[in-house]
Motif scaffolding. Structure first.
Motif, mmCIF file in Angstrom:
data_model
loop_
_atom_site.group_PDB
_atom_site.id
_atom_site.type_symbol
_atom_site.label_atom_id
_atom_site.label_comp_id
_atom_site.label_asym_id
_atom_site.label_seq_id
_atom_site.Cartn_x
_atom_site.Cartn_y
_atom_site.Cartn_z
ATOM 1 N N SER A 1 21.935 -20.480 -23.671
ATOM 2 C CA SER A 1 20.632 -19.883 -23.451
ATOM 3 C C SER A 1 19.650 -20.596 -24.366
ATOM 4 O O SER A 1 19.976 -20.875 -25.513
ATOM 5 C CB SER A 1 20.661 -18.390 -23.779
ATOM 6 O OG SER A 1 19.395 -17.821 -23.550
ATOM 7 N N LEU B 1 15.120 -21.597 -24.916
ATOM 8 C CA LEU B 1 13.750 -21.348 -24.511
ATOM 9 C C LEU B 1 13.363 -22.228 -23.326
ATOM 10 O O LEU B 1 12.750 -21.762 -22.375
ATOM 11 C CB LEU B 1 12.804 -21.592 -25.688
ATOM 12 C CG LEU B 1 11.370 -21.127 -25.513
ATOM 13 C CD1 LEU B 1 11.312 -19.647 -25.169
ATOM 14 C CD2 LEU B 1 10.571 -21.387 -26.776
ATOM 15 N N ARG B 2 13.766 -23.490 -23.356
ATOM 16 C CA ARG B 2 13.468 -24.402 -22.243
ATOM 17 C C ARG B 2 14.465 -24.201 -21.115
ATOM 18 O O ARG B 2 15.671 -24.167 -21.329
ATOM 19 C CB ARG B 2 13.523 -25.840 -22.729
ATOM 20 C CG ARG B 2 12.412 -26.147 -23.716
ATOM 21 C CD ARG B 2 12.485 -27.545 -24.201
ATOM 22 N NE ARG B 2 12.371 -28.469 -23.069
ATOM 23 C CZ ARG B 2 12.450 -29.773 -23.200
ATOM 24 N NH1 ARG B 2 12.652 -30.306 -24.382
ATOM 25 N NH2 ARG B 2 12.327 -30.550 -22.153
ATOM 26 N N ARG B 3 13.959 -24.070 -19.900
ATOM 27 C CA ARG B 3 14.799 -23.833 -18.732
ATOM 28 C C ARG B 3 15.834 -24.937 -18.540
ATOM 29 O O ARG B 3 16.979 -24.684 -18.159
ATOM 30 C CB ARG B 3 13.937 -23.714 -17.481
ATOM 31 C CG ARG B 3 14.746 -23.402 -16.247
ATOM 32 C CD ARG B 3 13.955 -23.350 -14.971
ATOM 33 N NE ARG B 3 12.593 -22.948 -15.140
ATOM 34 C CZ ARG B 3 11.565 -23.490 -14.473
ATOM 35 N NH1 ARG B 3 11.768 -24.454 -13.616
ATOM 36 N NH2 ARG B 3 10.343 -23.073 -14.657
ATOM 37 N N ARG C 1 19.217 -24.316 -20.312
ATOM 38 C CA ARG C 1 20.034 -23.130 -20.025
ATOM 39 C C ARG C 1 21.024 -23.462 -18.917
ATOM 40 O O ARG C 1 20.661 -24.051 -17.903
ATOM 41 C CB ARG C 1 19.145 -21.972 -19.594
ATOM 42 C CG ARG C 1 18.215 -21.494 -20.672
ATOM 43 C CD ARG C 1 17.507 -20.207 -20.309
ATOM 44 N NE ARG C 1 16.605 -20.312 -19.182
ATOM 45 C CZ ARG C 1 15.285 -20.374 -19.266
ATOM 46 N NH1 ARG C 1 14.701 -20.353 -20.444
ATOM 47 N NH2 ARG C 1 14.547 -20.447 -18.192
ATOM 48 N N ARG D 1 17.928 -16.344 -17.929
ATOM 49 C CA ARG D 1 16.505 -15.997 -17.943
ATOM 50 C C ARG D 1 15.897 -16.450 -19.249
ATOM 51 O O ARG D 1 16.591 -16.637 -20.242
ATOM 52 C CB ARG D 1 16.330 -14.486 -17.800
ATOM 53 C CG ARG D 1 16.740 -13.966 -16.445
ATOM 54 C CD ARG D 1 16.558 -12.484 -16.329
ATOM 55 N NE ARG D 1 15.158 -12.130 -16.539
ATOM 56 C CZ ARG D 1 14.758 -10.965 -17.001
ATOM 57 N NH1 ARG D 1 15.620 -10.027 -17.311
ATOM 58 N NH2 ARG D 1 13.475 -10.714 -17.162
ATOM 59 N N THR D 2 14.591 -16.589 -19.280
ATOM 60 C CA THR D 2 13.931 -16.980 -20.520
ATOM 61 C C THR D 2 14.158 -15.917 -21.593
ATOM 62 O O THR D 2 14.034 -14.724 -21.325
ATOM 63 C CB THR D 2 12.427 -17.227 -20.309
ATOM 64 O OG1 THR D 2 11.842 -17.540 -21.575
ATOM 65 C CG2 THR D 2 11.725 -16.035 -19.727
#
Length: 123
Positions: free
Chosen positions: A45, A47-49, A52, A116-117
């Motif tokens: 996980s 912050l940047r998609r 992830r 998810r963020t």
């Protein structure tokens, strides 16, 4: 678990379906076996998609579930093989056994929030 023509046996060691504790443990990964072949199930996980993902990999296994604009994509050996729609239904036109097992593990463990963020997830 029965897939297509025959039986596929899936074993994952120490994996429990508890999203809160699992979010912290999935980074280290979980070992398992699919029809006797060893694999590792991990998740990241960030912050940047683009950072992830949930990964299901072994000597001949390379399946990833990654977030894209408004859905999740299933990528096997570098090729997109399926996606999860807004209705949380998976669409796998020509699934491999490992792709199906990766989706089953992902859904059973409740890892949707992991992708998810973190900003929205932790509110």
């Amino acid at each position: 678990m029965s897939l297509r023509d025959g039986e596929t046996t899936l074993k994952v060691h120490r994996l429990v379906a508890d999203p809160l504790s699992l979010r912290w443990k999935i980074g280290k990964g979980f070992e398992g076996e699919a029809d006797g072949e060893a694999f590792r199930f991990t998740g990241r996980s960030a912050l940047r998609r683009s950072r992830r993902s949930v990964t299901y990999e072994g000597p001949t296994i390379d399946v990833r579930i990654v977030p894209r604009a408004f859905s999740l994509r299933l990528v096997a050996r570098g090729q997109e093989v399926g996606f999860r729609s807004f209705g949380n239904q998976w669409h796998l036109p020509n699934p491999t056994d490992h792709a199906v097992l990766a989706v089953c593990l992902f859904e059973w463990a409740g890892l949707g929030d992991l992708l998810r963020t973190p900003v929205l997830r932790d509110l």
